[in-house]
Design a protein around this motif. Structure first.
Motif: not given
Length: 393
Positions: A301-312
């Motif tokens: 909490m207080g930091a960034k979060s990421f939505i990602v897409k896999g590279k396999g």
């Protein structure tokens, strides 16, 4: 970043994306797992790797014809859900506190449960198989029903976030609650008893395992799948309440369509094909990242979060990290930081700022940017989020 092959002289290699040397205890834990006879090809360690029970949190273990219940862990199916809404940042102006209070009123946290069971919960298909589960949990059906749609404690959270384009995202982190924990404990106990009976010497009793083809393995596999489904649906139930709250404040109560929706486990086991063979893959604090899989990697909490897409990436068994990973234990965090530190480190976030959540202070976690840099060969970033509201379990 490319991974490295750790010099551990184990029967199976250990590949690490951590980008730093492991501590002596972490090394020992990695060695223990890589020495098991049924481990397939190699063990993969994610960038957020740290000590766990039996196996490292942030490890991906593929096995042939065996499963280690303690490696899956006690919060079966723990994971994340995120929804991109059609709302934008300016619509949130002056409403953050109201939204937080509404979330806290609608979604039980910690050990709490729902007072009433809603229709979406009673209609869940999984209840039909409840009587098939381990005898040790049969009396818990009522509690499991009341806990469906509740957050739990520890590092579980509900957040309103903004991406770099100022879109509003809703995100939450939760698992299979008390029922998943009890199922796991019962099976871990059985595995340890079998180990004693077989007089099997393992480097760590927490690595007690079940062998495919035995009734114990079949019972564990059935309960594991059930708890994973419970956890996923638990997130769905909470998210639909969460969406309704945000629609009430931002959309005048009108129903909206999510622009993107992701719901992924990061503590679970699944049957998958890797290197041309069917294996059981245990992801203990890791997210599946097959090509085009969407995943969620939250910071503290207080930091960034990421939505990602896999590279396999096949060497990681198509996996990536599940978060920033703890830098220090909960007790150490409580001793090292004060509530003043918490207030400073969560500036600009509408959240609790008291001693009860001190163990979750951002300073207790690894820097998320560093973790992301270590896995550029595993995932690509689709959206970068920063939370503006955070409700902790």
């Amino acid at each position: 970043m490319p991974h490295e092959n750790l010099e551990l002289s184990t029967p199976k290699p250990v590949l690490s994306w951590a980008g730093h040397p492991l501590s002596r205890d972490e090394e020992k834990m990695a060695k223990n797992v890589a020495s098991l006879p049924f481990v397939f090809k190699h063990v993969s360690l994610m960038p957020d790797v740290h000590l766990g029970k039996g196996a490292l949190v942030g490890s991906v273990v593929a096995t042939k014809d065996a499963l280690i219940p303690a490696a899956v862990g006690v919060d079966i199916g723990c994971g994340m859900m995120a929804v991109q809404t059609p709302f934008t940042a300016d619509e949130l102006e002056g409403k953050l506190k109201k939204i937080r209070l509404d979330i806290e009123a609608a979604i039980p946290v910690g050990f709490n449960e729902n007072k009433n069971v809603e229709k979406a919960v009673t209609n869940w298909q999984g209840w039909r198989d409840f009587k098939e589960l381990h005898p040790g949990v049969r009396r818990l059906e009522g509690k499991a029903m009341k806990q469906m749609g509740s957050l739990g404690g520890g590092n579980h959270f509900i957040e309103v976030c903004l991406d770099t384009e100022n879109h509003v995202w809703l995100m939450l982190h939760s698992g299979s609650r008390h029922i998943g924990n009890m199922l796991a404990q019962n099976h871990i106990d059985t595995a340890k008893e079998l180990l004693k009976l077989a007089d099997n010497r393992l480097p760590d009793p927490d690595l007690a395992y079940f062998v495919a083809g035995t009734p114990q393995f079949a019972a564990y596999w059935r309960d594991l799948q059930w708890a994973q489904n419970y956890a996923r649906y638990n997130r769905d139930v909470m998210m639909s309440r969460f969406v309704r709250i945000v629609e009430k404040h931002l959309g005048g109560g009108k129903q909206t369509k999510p622009l993107l929706q992701v719901n992924c486990h990061h503590n679970y086991a699944e049957k998958e094909v890797h290197f041309g063979e069917q294996v059981y893959v245990t992801r203990k604090g890791a997210v599946r990242a097959q090509e085009n899989d969407y995943g969620i990697i939250p910071g503290s909490m207080g930091a960034k979060s990421f939505i990602v897409k896999g590279k396999g990436n096949s060497d990681s068994y198509c996996s990536c990290s599940h978060g920033a990973g703890r830098l220090m234990s909960r007790n150490k965090a409580k001793n090292q930081f004060s509530v003043d530190d918490l207030v400073k480190q969560t500036q600009g976030v509408e959240c609790r700022k008291d001693g009860g959540v001190l163990d979750e202070i951002p300073g207790a976690y690894k820097p998320i940017e560093q973790v992301m840099k270590q896995q550029s060969d595993l995932v690509e970033v689709v959206a970068t989020l920063k939370q503006v509201v955070c409700v902790k379990g």
